[in-house]
Write an enzyme that holds these catalytic residues in place. Structure first.
Site, PDB file in Angstrom:
ATOM      1  N   GLY A  19      46.294  54.078  45.837  1.00  0.00           N
ATOM      2  CA  GLY A  19      46.898  53.973  47.181  1.00  0.00           C
ATOM      3  C   GLY A  19      45.859  53.795  48.582  1.00  0.00           C
ATOM      4  O   GLY A  19      44.378  55.030  48.055  1.00  0.00           O
ATOM      5  N   GLY A  21      46.044  55.983  52.346  1.00  0.00           N
ATOM      6  CA  GLY A  21      46.163  56.304  53.324  1.00  0.00           C
ATOM      7  C   GLY A  21      45.516  56.254  54.283  1.00  0.00           C
ATOM      8  O   GLY A  21      44.235  55.436  54.829  1.00  0.00           O
ATOM      9  N   GLY A  22      45.750  56.641  55.053  1.00  0.00           N
ATOM     10  CA  GLY A  22      44.648  56.567  56.884  1.00  0.00           C
ATOM     11  C   GLY A  22      43.769  57.789  56.619  1.00  0.00           C
ATOM     12  O   GLY A  22      42.655  57.800  57.628  1.00  0.00           O
ATOM     13  N   MET A  23      43.639  58.752  56.487  1.00  0.00           N
ATOM     14  CA  MET A  23      42.496  59.431  55.925  1.00  0.00           C
ATOM     15  C   MET A  23      41.629  59.470  54.182  1.00  0.00           C
ATOM     16  O   MET A  23      41.328  60.229  54.452  1.00  0.00           O
ATOM     17  CB  MET A  23      42.424  60.976  56.226  1.00  0.00           C
ATOM     18  CG  MET A  23      43.562  61.132  57.571  1.00  0.00           C
ATOM     19  SD  MET A  23      44.179  63.226  58.016  1.00  0.00           S
ATOM     20  CE  MET A  23      42.680  63.867  56.874  1.00  0.00           C
ATOM     21  N   VAL A  26      43.875  56.984  47.156  1.00  0.00           N
ATOM     22  CA  VAL A  26      44.295  58.174  45.857  1.00  0.00           C
ATOM     23  C   VAL A  26      44.329  57.312  45.104  1.00  0.00           C
ATOM     24  O   VAL A  26      44.436  56.263  44.631  1.00  0.00           O
ATOM     25  CB  VAL A  26      45.857  58.145  46.458  1.00  0.00           C
ATOM     26  CG1 VAL A  26      46.919  59.103  45.127  1.00  0.00           C
ATOM     27  CG2 VAL A  26      46.541  58.762  47.187  1.00  0.00           C
ATOM     28  N   LYS A  41      43.446  62.992  45.769  1.00  0.00           N
ATOM     29  CA  LYS A  41      43.438  62.222  47.542  1.00  0.00           C
ATOM     30  C   LYS A  41      42.805  62.995  47.992  1.00  0.00           C
ATOM     31  O   LYS A  41      41.642  63.229  47.441  1.00  0.00           O
ATOM     32  CB  LYS A  41      44.870  63.332  47.822  1.00  0.00           C
ATOM     33  CG  LYS A  41      44.737  62.446  49.312  1.00  0.00           C
ATOM     34  CD  LYS A  41      45.444  62.957  50.189  1.00  0.00           C
ATOM     35  CE  LYS A  41      46.653  62.531  50.023  1.00  0.00           C
ATOM     36  NZ  LYS A  41      47.916  63.166  50.828  1.00  0.00           N
ATOM     37  N   ASP A 135      56.088  64.594  59.514  1.00  0.00           N
ATOM     38  CA  ASP A 135      55.803  63.070  59.086  1.00  0.00           C
ATOM     39  C   ASP A 135      56.603  63.059  58.238  1.00  0.00           C
ATOM     40  O   ASP A 135      56.365  61.753  57.072  1.00  0.00           O
ATOM     41  CB  ASP A 135      54.196  63.004  58.828  1.00  0.00           C
ATOM     42  CG  ASP A 135      53.780  61.251  58.773  1.00  0.00           C
ATOM     43  OD1 ASP A 135      54.631  61.078  59.403  1.00  0.00           O
ATOM     44  OD2 ASP A 135      53.146  61.341  57.533  1.00  0.00           O
TER      45      ASP A 135
END
Length: 622
Positions: A19, A21-23, A26, A41, A135
């Site tokens: 996966g 994400g924005g930052m 993973v 991560k 979030d």
């Protein structure tokens, strides 16, 4: 570039990317010390040199590391290597709630409440430690293959304190509270609002506010009233609708005071879905209403009634409802899955005083597409067959749902009476999939299966059957003891033998990652595609220690642990937790510089002086 086979911290072997994400990205990895799969991560390269992003990344780990709860993804480790920052966490195989909603469209009210209660319990555990998630959204809620709902990605969470004025980062705008949209004070009621929006989406299949850009959506959260969920879900019980409306009030003081209060009403909605018991404050004017907290006896009674209400009966579904949807992985996998069966039971209730029901939707996403749609295999608990006659044993297996296709029978010379079962490949009490093969050994005459080399087959179907037994191709099981798991799996695969599961044990004699034992002895003749299990060494058992290091200063302070090569920041009134350390005590250097943060986020040193201390911290043996 992170690729398959790369080792991080000389411990975690990258398996694949699951996966992004924005930052961060993973990855699924293998922890070669503890012999388990983990998720890692890793902060994206473009942000790794940005001090602000690095600080946020560390804050995520420090906020979540102290949280241990069945409905929260656990954090195992945090560190950096060659300028790369990473967090090691629990690997959860499953699908996100967002994917589940997209596949189902709308969830029925029992499913929605059961998921909401589990998410609420995870949030409750965080709030009790002063941590606000900030979030909450379906993309951050995972339904595992075992049906457990877990909250993940405390990406912008931080410890709540009296001087928290605004959030550093806004969460996903579709689920952000009005106070987050206007960059105001954020507390536990913001998570309640976001969970209310998630519940709205579960029962309606859509978010209440949408627009062309984030600003437009944020303005709707601030100014517009949302359409009642019953407009899109006419059969929605009034209790759940009013729970959603109360949780999503624009003014925080009109929402539930705590997540625990919300959980109590969710349980009531299970017991009495059509009862109008939710009180919503429509105006700031008028008398203050005092809500009575249930007594422990009332709480226990409500818990039991809620558990009973969560049993799905056969006549609950009508022809329009279909629980046999197939699902697709979102952040964790790209493979196609299908639902094994509709939810027919919910996880048991466990609790302490004033505890809330643990409920779970049993989501099975095992399956494959091979021309026709077939469902995942049911699992049964194996019974004891050893000592019984074959015909009697076959009857017990049929009662479990097995047939002759699932059973491979071998004969072996024995002192037991002919036809007596003397061995079974799956022990009594163990779970067994109806798609797997069960091997049983029957006492007979002549040579044993291991010594027979000229017979056409050492396996047979049921004795004395009227049908002609089909001849099966057999192979000799090779010895894989001492090989690595990968090499052992490859060798067995080449022989046509399938490794269905592995377990780990400590061993003083076998190196870590090597095979200690195999469930089928080397040299034994078995049918092709027979299942085998391996026991993998975890190496010598070493005592490790855990530490909790509290901040002794009034503000944030920096720490440095020479023995571990670790450093970072401890938040105000907070602490850090470190585990899996092989030394019993650590020397920690703590440094504090008085600072002040302006409204625009600029940090200013109040003076040039710093305070520093050095302390020795004793660890607790794990």
């Amino acid at each position: 570039m992170i690729t398959q086979g790369v080792f991080i911290a000389d411990r975690y072997e990258i398996i694949d990317r699951v996966g992004s994400g924005g930052m961060s990205d993973v990855y699924r990895a293998k922890d070669h010390i503890l012999g388990r799969e983990v998720a890692i991560k890793i902060l994206k390269q473009e942000f790794s040199e940005d001090a602000t992003f690095v600080a946020k990344f560390r804050t995520e780990a420090q906020s979540a590391a102290g949280l241990e709860h069945p409905n929260i993804v656990n954090i195992y480790d945090v560190g950096s290597e060659n300028g790369m920052y990473f967090i090691v966490m629990e690997y959860v195989e499953g699908i996100t709630l967002k994917t589940y909603i997209e596949k189902k469209g709308q969830l029925n009210f029992k499913e929605a409440i059961s998921i909401a209660i589990q998410v609420g319990r995870g949030i409750e555990a965080a709030h009790q430690k002063g941590i606000i998630h900030r979030d909450i959204k379906p993309q951050n809620i995972i339904i595992s293959t075992e049906g457990k709902v877990k909250v993940t990605d405390f990406g912008i969470a931080r410890a709540a304190s009296s001087n928290t004025i605004h959030a550093d980062v806004m969460g996903s705008v579709h689920y952000s509270s009005p106070e987050q949209a206007r960059n105001g004070f954020v507390d536990g009621k913001s998570d309640i609002y976001s969970l209310g929006i998630v519940m709205y989406e579960m029962v309606t299949g859509r978010v209440p506010f949408d627009g062309d850009n984030t600003v437009a959506v944020a303005i709707q959260h601030l100014q517009e009233e949302m359409v009642a969920p019953s407009a899109y879900a006419p059969e929605l019980p009034i209790s759940l609708e009013k729970i959603i409306l109360k949780a999503t009030m624009k003014k925080a003081d009109r929402r539930y005071a705590t997540i625990s209060d919300l959980l109590v009403d969710l349980k009531k909605a299970l017991v009495s879905p059509n009862e109008d018991f939710v009180t919503i404050v429509e105006s700031d004017l008028g008398k203050t209403q005092v809500m009575r907290k249930p007594t422990p006896e009332q709480e226990e009674s409500l818990t039991k009634r809620a558990a009973e209400a969560l049993t799905f009966e056969d006549d609950y579904d009508d022809e329009e409802e279909d629980y046999d949807d197939d699902y697709y992985e979102d952040d964790y996998d790209d493979d196609e899955y299908e639902d094994e069966s509709r939810m027919d039971r919910i996880l048991t209730i466990s609790g302490v005083v004033a505890a809330i029901a643990i409920v779970a939707i049993l989501v099975a996403i095992l399956g494959n597409v091979a021309g026709v749609f077939s469902f995942g295999a049911k699992k049964v608990t194996m019974v004891n067959l050893v000592g019984t006659q074959y015909e009697e044993a076959l009857g017990q297996l049929e009662d479990l749902g097995l047939n002759e296709k699932n059973v491979v029978v071998s004969t072996e010379a024995s002192d037991e009476a002919e036809g007596t079962i003397i061995n079974q490949s799956v022990a009594e009490g163990k779970e067994f999939s109806l798609n797997d093969t069960l091997r049983i050994t029957v006492a007979g005459k002549g040579e044993t299966a291991d010594n027979s080399s000229n017979s056409s087959s050492n396996t047979q179907t049921a004795p004395e059957t009227t049908e002609e037994p089909e001849e099966e191709e057999t192979v000799a099981v090779p010895s894989v003891i001492g090989l690595s798991q990968a090499d052992a799996t490859k060798l067995l695969d080449e022989k046509g033998i399938v490794v269905t599961s592995t377990s780990q044990e400590f061993s003083d004699d076998v190196a870590s990652g090597k095979v200690i034992s195999q469930s089928i002895s080397a040299g034994q003749e078995v049918a092709k595609n027979t299942s085998i299990t391996l026991t993998i060494s975890k190496g010598k058992k070493e005592t490790t220690y855990s530490y909790s290091i509290a901040n002794p200063y009034e503000g944030e302070c920096k720490y440095e642990i020479t023995e571990l090569g670790k450093s970072g920041t401890i938040p105000k009134n907070g602490s850090i937790n470190i585990s899996e350390v092989k030394v019993s005590s650590l020397t920690v250097k703590l440094t504090y510089t008085p600072t002040f943060t302006t409204e625009d986020g600029t940090t200013i040193n109040l003076d040039d002086k710093t305070e520093s201390t050095t302390q020795t911290v004793q660890g607790t043996a794990n």
